[in-house]
Design a protein around this motif. Structure first.
Motif, short mmCIF file in Angstrom:
data_model
loop_
_atom_site.label_atom_id
_atom_site.label_comp_id
_atom_site.label_asym_id
_atom_site.label_seq_id
_atom_site.Cartn_x
_atom_site.Cartn_y
_atom_site.Cartn_z
N MET A 43 33.74 38.02 34.93
CA MET A 43 34.72 37.67 35.48
C MET A 43 36.03 38.05 34.55
O MET A 43 37.14 38.46 35.17
N ALA A 44 35.80 38.18 33.26
CA ALA A 44 36.83 38.64 32.51
C ALA A 44 37.25 40.14 32.65
O ALA A 44 38.33 40.58 32.52
N ALA A 45 36.39 41.00 32.99
CA ALA A 45 36.44 42.23 33.39
C ALA A 45 37.14 42.40 34.88
O ALA A 45 38.23 43.22 34.56
N ALA A 46 36.78 41.66 35.77
CA ALA A 46 37.74 41.70 36.95
C ALA A 46 38.81 40.99 36.88
O ALA A 46 39.99 41.76 37.53
N LEU A 47 39.02 40.09 36.18
CA LEU A 47 40.58 39.48 35.97
C LEU A 47 41.55 40.39 35.03
O LEU A 47 42.63 40.55 35.27
N GLY A 48 40.83 40.99 34.06
CA GLY A 48 41.68 41.95 33.41
C GLY A 48 42.16 43.12 34.05
O GLY A 48 43.21 43.66 33.78
N VAL A 53 44.59 39.90 32.85
CA VAL A 53 44.36 38.51 32.00
C VAL A 53 43.39 39.02 30.77
O VAL A 53 42.48 39.70 30.84
N PRO A 54 43.99 38.62 29.74
CA PRO A 54 43.14 38.82 28.48
C PRO A 54 41.77 38.25 28.37
O PRO A 54 41.60 37.15 29.05
N THR A 55 40.87 38.81 27.89
CA THR A 55 39.41 38.45 27.98
C THR A 55 39.42 37.00 27.38
O THR A 55 38.44 36.26 27.75
N TYR A 56 40.04 36.91 26.03
CA TYR A 56 39.79 35.68 25.55
C TYR A 56 40.26 34.52 26.16
O TYR A 56 39.97 33.41 26.23
N THR A 231 37.96 40.30 43.32
CA THR A 231 38.28 39.51 42.08
C THR A 231 38.10 37.91 42.15
O THR A 231 37.42 37.39 41.53
N ILE A 232 38.62 37.58 43.11
CA ILE A 232 38.60 36.14 43.48
C ILE A 232 37.15 35.59 43.96
O ILE A 232 36.92 34.74 43.62
N ALA A 233 36.64 36.42 44.68
CA ALA A 233 35.37 36.11 45.27
C ALA A 233 34.31 36.13 44.07
O ALA A 233 33.60 35.22 43.87
N LEU A 234 34.44 37.23 43.14
CA LEU A 234 33.52 37.20 41.89
C LEU A 234 33.78 36.15 40.94
O LEU A 234 32.93 35.65 40.42
N VAL A 235 35.10 35.55 40.89
CA VAL A 235 35.42 34.71 39.99
C VAL A 235 34.72 33.22 40.35
O VAL A 235 33.94 32.56 39.62
N PHE A 276 31.12 34.91 25.24
CA PHE A 276 30.63 36.28 25.75
C PHE A 276 31.85 36.81 26.73
O PHE A 276 31.32 38.14 27.05
N ALA A 277 32.81 36.27 26.77
CA ALA A 277 33.98 37.03 27.56
C ALA A 277 34.31 38.28 26.98
O ALA A 277 34.62 39.19 27.65
N ASN A 278 34.05 38.31 25.51
CA ASN A 278 34.72 39.50 24.86
C ASN A 278 33.58 40.39 24.26
O ASN A 278 33.96 41.03 23.30
#
Length: 325
Positions: A43-48, A53-56, A231-235, A276-278
């Motif tokens: 999620m963090a990778a796709a949104l970034g 969007v920052p991973t944190y 991205t939306i589907a993955l989230v 784990f997002a980071n």
């Protein structure tokens, strides 16, 4: 863990006891890999990539939302997943189908490429650099298990909570998950990645693209706004997977330490989603594969030992269905 303790334990009490305990221990740990780390990291990778969007920040938001939902237990988890997942499946499969229709002329070659590279080392390009047969089989099995959980024993925890008149009927329903998830969704995703040419693309570090970024790039290269669909589907998929696996992990934890200790597991689960997002994606996948392997061992032993009983009740079920018809 209960079928291992009670089923295998019916003819080998000590073995059943230890298999059940081992599964609960490995299952509670594996949930943090396949059901938490990989999901929030993807999620963090796709949104970034799609929305910068920052991973944190992804970690914080996911941790808060997960905490709100899992406090409500299995019913709230089921309600949230039941509303989100069907819509996202339609959106994702619809977009993938559109891309494959547009690239229909390249699909036969893409299928041929899959079979060719499954048994022949690929040229040094993209994410397939230096892939050998053993590596292809190893990663293929690992990703297949990750996709549909076949052999892990985890999905049985959810199906055990279902209201059903017959365990064989519920087992047939469970089998549909493997077909839809792997043979349909994953195959379509693979064909989109290959026909788009994204599998040969390189990332910022010079290596091949992997994970959510690879899929997002493939959709982006094929249709306008494709990366946003992914991205939306993955989230949504990742978020509901985190919720589902929190339940799996909780049941394993409860089996070992009792229901009163569940608050401890939930707190650790929420903290893991935050952290784990980071973490680097390679470490996350390696951790998940290792824990999945440990979890599968006691379950596969149980499946082999109880296979004759499963065959027996399955034959009886279909015989009864035939007599009614």
């Amino acid at each position: 863990m209960y079928y291992l303790r009670n089923g295998v334990g019916a003819f080998a009490p000590e073995l059943g006891k230890w298999l059940g305990l081992a599964f609960a221990l490995f299952g509670a740990a594996a949930a943090f890999g396949i059901g938490n780390a990989v999901q929030v990291n993807s999620m963090a990778a796709a949104l970034g990539k799609s929305f910068a969007v920052p991973t944190y920040l992804t970690g914080i938001v996911v941790a808060v939302l997960v905490g709100i939902v899992i406090v409500g237990g299995i019913r709230r988890i089921g309600d949230v997943a039941g509303k989100l997942v069907p819509a996202m499946i339609v959106l994702y499969i619809g977009a993938a189908l559109l891309i494959l229709i547009v690239n229909i002329a390249d699909v036969p070659a893409a299928i041929g490429l899959i079979f060719t590279h499954a048994f022949t080392p690929a040229a040094a390009m993209g994410g397939f650099a230096g892939a050998a047969v053993a590596a292809a089989v190893r990663f293929g099995v690992a990703r297949g298990v990750f996709s549909n959980e076949s052999g892990l024993g985890s999905a049985a925890i959810a199906h055990a909570a279902a209201r059903t008149d017959n365990p064989v009927r519920q087992g047939i329903i469970a089998m549909l998950g493997t077909f839809i998830d792997t043979l349909i969704v994953c195959t379509m995703t693979a064909l989109v990645i290959i026909t788009s040419g994204a599998w040969t693309a390189t990332g910022a570090g010079g290596g091949g693209l992997t994970g959510a970024v690879l899929t997002s790039t493939a959709f982006q290269a094929s249709i306008p706004g494709g990366q946003y669909v992914v991205t939306i589907a993955l989230v949504v998929f990742a978020f509901t997977t985190i919720l589902g696996w929190s339940y799996y992990g909780e049941r394993c934890w409860q089996y070992m330490l009792g229901e009163k200790s569940l608050i401890v597991y939930r707190v650790v689960w929420i903290a893991a989603a935050l952290s784990f997002a980071n973490v680097k994606v390679d470490f996350v996948w390696n951790l998940s594969d290792t824990l999945n392997g440990l979890m599968a061992v006691p379950n596969l032993v149980g499946l082999l030992l109880l296979a004759p009983m499963v065959f027996k009740v399955t034959r009886e079920y279909f015989a009864a269905q035939k007599s009614v018809a």
